[in-house]
Design a protein around this motif. Structure first.
Motif, short mmCIF file in Angstrom:
data_model
loop_
_atom_site.label_atom_id
_atom_site.label_comp_id
_atom_site.label_asym_id
_atom_site.label_seq_id
_atom_site.Cartn_x
_atom_site.Cartn_y
_atom_site.Cartn_z
N THR A 56 9.46 -26.03 -19.57
CA THR A 56 10.18 -27.27 -19.30
C THR A 56 11.63 -27.03 -18.91
O THR A 56 12.31 -27.95 -18.47
N ASP A 57 12.12 -25.80 -19.07
CA ASP A 57 13.50 -25.46 -18.74
C ASP A 57 13.54 -24.07 -18.09
O ASP A 57 13.76 -23.08 -18.77
N HIS A 60 16.32 -21.55 -18.90
CA HIS A 60 16.38 -20.96 -20.24
C HIS A 60 15.91 -19.51 -20.16
O HIS A 60 14.92 -19.20 -19.52
#
Length: 67
Positions: A56-57, A60
């Motif tokens: 989702t990121d 990151h």
């Protein structure tokens, strides 16, 4: 906080060569431990490398674990 997901596992062997707990049918009669390591990649002290990502990121940073 979003969870991390396993992206990749790099293992030191395809099967353990000792107990034969998992061994392909075509290799069932082979006893040599060398047959269990056709790539000859060794992770740490004969363990496995796990790489984790946060889908989702994508910015990151990834995480890894050697077991």
């Amino acid at each position: 906080m979003a969870s991390m997901h396993l992206l990749l596992t790099v293992d030191s062997s395809e099967w353990d060569g000792g107990s034969g707990s998992w061994k392909p049918l075509e290799d069932r009669d082979l006893t040599s431990h060398h047959r269990a390591t056709p790539t000859e990649v060794t992770v740490g002290r004969y363990g496995e490398l796990n790489v984790f990502v946060r889908p989702t990121d994508p910015v990151h940073p990834y995480r890894w674990s050697i077991q």
